[in-house]
Design a protein around this motif. Structure first.
Motif, PDB file in Angstrom:
ATOM      1  N   VAL A   1      38.753  35.002  26.801  1.00  0.00           N
ATOM      2  CA  VAL A   1      38.683  35.200  28.246  1.00  0.00           C
ATOM      3  C   VAL A   1      40.083  35.574  28.721  1.00  0.00           C
ATOM      4  O   VAL A   1      41.050  34.870  28.436  1.00  0.00           O
ATOM      5  CB  VAL A   1      38.170  33.932  28.961  1.00  0.00           C
ATOM      6  CG1 VAL A   1      38.182  34.134  30.471  1.00  0.00           C
ATOM      7  CG2 VAL A   1      36.767  33.587  28.471  1.00  0.00           C
ATOM      8  N   VAL A   2      40.159  36.705  29.408  1.00  0.00           N
ATOM      9  CA  VAL A   2      41.437  37.231  29.881  1.00  0.00           C
ATOM     10  C   VAL A   2      41.650  36.773  31.320  1.00  0.00           C
ATOM     11  O   VAL A   2      40.805  37.005  32.192  1.00  0.00           O
ATOM     12  CB  VAL A   2      41.456  38.767  29.792  1.00  0.00           C
ATOM     13  CG1 VAL A   2      42.765  39.329  30.324  1.00  0.00           C
ATOM     14  CG2 VAL A   2      41.209  39.219  28.362  1.00  0.00           C
ATOM     15  N   HIS A   3      42.797  36.122  31.563  1.00  0.00           N
ATOM     16  CA  HIS A   3      43.128  35.622  32.902  1.00  0.00           C
ATOM     17  C   HIS A   3      44.258  36.404  33.554  1.00  0.00           C
ATOM     18  O   HIS A   3      44.477  36.277  34.747  1.00  0.00           O
ATOM     19  CB  HIS A   3      43.510  34.140  32.831  1.00  0.00           C
ATOM     20  CG  HIS A   3      42.372  33.262  32.429  1.00  0.00           C
ATOM     21  ND1 HIS A   3      41.485  32.734  33.334  1.00  0.00           N
ATOM     22  CD2 HIS A   3      41.943  32.851  31.213  1.00  0.00           C
ATOM     23  CE1 HIS A   3      40.574  32.014  32.708  1.00  0.00           C
ATOM     24  NE2 HIS A   3      40.834  32.066  31.407  1.00  0.00           N
ATOM     25  N   HIS A   4      45.003  37.184  32.755  1.00  0.00           N
ATOM     26  CA  HIS A   4      46.117  37.975  33.265  1.00  0.00           C
ATOM     27  C   HIS A   4      45.939  39.408  32.789  1.00  0.00           C
ATOM     28  O   HIS A   4      46.043  39.679  31.591  1.00  0.00           O
ATOM     29  CB  HIS A   4      47.461  37.425  32.764  1.00  0.00           C
ATOM     30  CG  HIS A   4      47.687  35.997  33.154  1.00  0.00           C
ATOM     31  ND1 HIS A   4      48.065  35.644  34.424  1.00  0.00           N
ATOM     32  CD2 HIS A   4      47.546  34.856  32.455  1.00  0.00           C
ATOM     33  CE1 HIS A   4      48.165  34.318  34.482  1.00  0.00           C
ATOM     34  NE2 HIS A   4      47.847  33.826  33.305  1.00  0.00           N
ATOM     35  N   GLY A   5      45.660  40.317  33.717  1.00  0.00           N
ATOM     36  CA  GLY A   5      45.373  41.692  33.362  1.00  0.00           C
ATOM     37  C   GLY A   5      46.600  42.469  32.934  1.00  0.00           C
ATOM     38  O   GLY A   5      47.685  42.284  33.470  1.00  0.00           O
ATOM     39  N   ALA A   6      46.409  43.387  31.971  1.00  0.00           N
ATOM     40  CA  ALA A   6      47.481  44.251  31.499  1.00  0.00           C
ATOM     41  C   ALA A   6      47.551  45.541  32.309  1.00  0.00           C
ATOM     42  O   ALA A   6      48.494  46.295  32.171  1.00  0.00           O
ATOM     43  CB  ALA A   6      47.276  44.577  30.017  1.00  0.00           C
TER      44      ALA A   6
END
Length: 140
Positions: free
Chosen positions: A72-77
Motif C-alpha cells: 500500500v502506497v501512502h506517499h506518491g512519487a
C-alpha cells in the motif's frame, strides 16, 4: 472512473512487450507460451527462461487470478497521484499458467481488507494516454 488519476502516465509499449499491449487493447490478457517446452512467461521477453528457445505464441489467460502479494502506497512519487492515496500495488498470480504474475492494482478493496490468496477477477481500465490496462477486483 479509473483507479488512478488520468494524469498518471500510461504504458508505452517496447519491442518485447508490444504483443502483450496490443492484446490488452482488445481486452485480452495474453502471456507468452513457449512452443518448444510449453512454459508460460511474463513479463514478455525474447527467450524462454526455461529452455532458451526463441519460439513462442501468445495465449489468452483466464479472467481470474489470485492475489500473490501487495503493498500500500501512502506517499506518491508523482504529484498527480495525490488524490488516489493510499493506493495498492498488487502482484496477481495465475496458477494455471505456470504461476506467471502481473503487477497491477485491486480497485474495489480497501487496503486493510486485502488478503494474500484473495481470488480476483480481471477488468480493464483506460489510463491517461488512452491505453487499456489490466486491473483487478475481488471475485465473489
Amino acid at each position: 472512473m479509473s483507479y488512478l488519476p488520468a494524469e498518471i502516465p500510461g504504458p508505452e509499449p517496447l519491442f518485447d512487450d508490444e504483443g502483450f499491449w496490443a492484446a490488452c487493447q482488445e481486452r485480452r490478457l495474453c502471456f507468452q507460451h513457449c512452443t518448444a517446452c510449453g512454459h508460460f512467461r511474463h513479463p514478455p521477453r525474447p527467450v524462454c527462461p526455461k529452455c532458451k528457445s526463441f519460439k513462442f505464441q501468445w495465449t489468452e489467460a483466464a479472467d481470474e487470478g489470485e492475489l500473490f502479494s501487495f503493498t500500500v502506497v501512502h506517499h506518491g512519487a508523482h504529484p498527480a497521484i495525490g488524490p488516489a492515496l493510499p493506493y495498492n500495488i498488487a502482484i496477481v498470480r495465475y496458477p494455471s499458467f505456470d504461476d506467471v504474475r502481473v503487477i497491477s492494482n485491486v480497485v474495489d478493496v480497501a487496503p486493510e481488507d486485502l488478503r494474500i490468496g484473495m481470488p480476483l477477477s480481471l477488468l480493464w481500465e483506460r489510463c491517461g494516454n488512452g491505453m487499456l490496462v489490466p486491473r483487478y477486483k475481488r471475485r465473489e
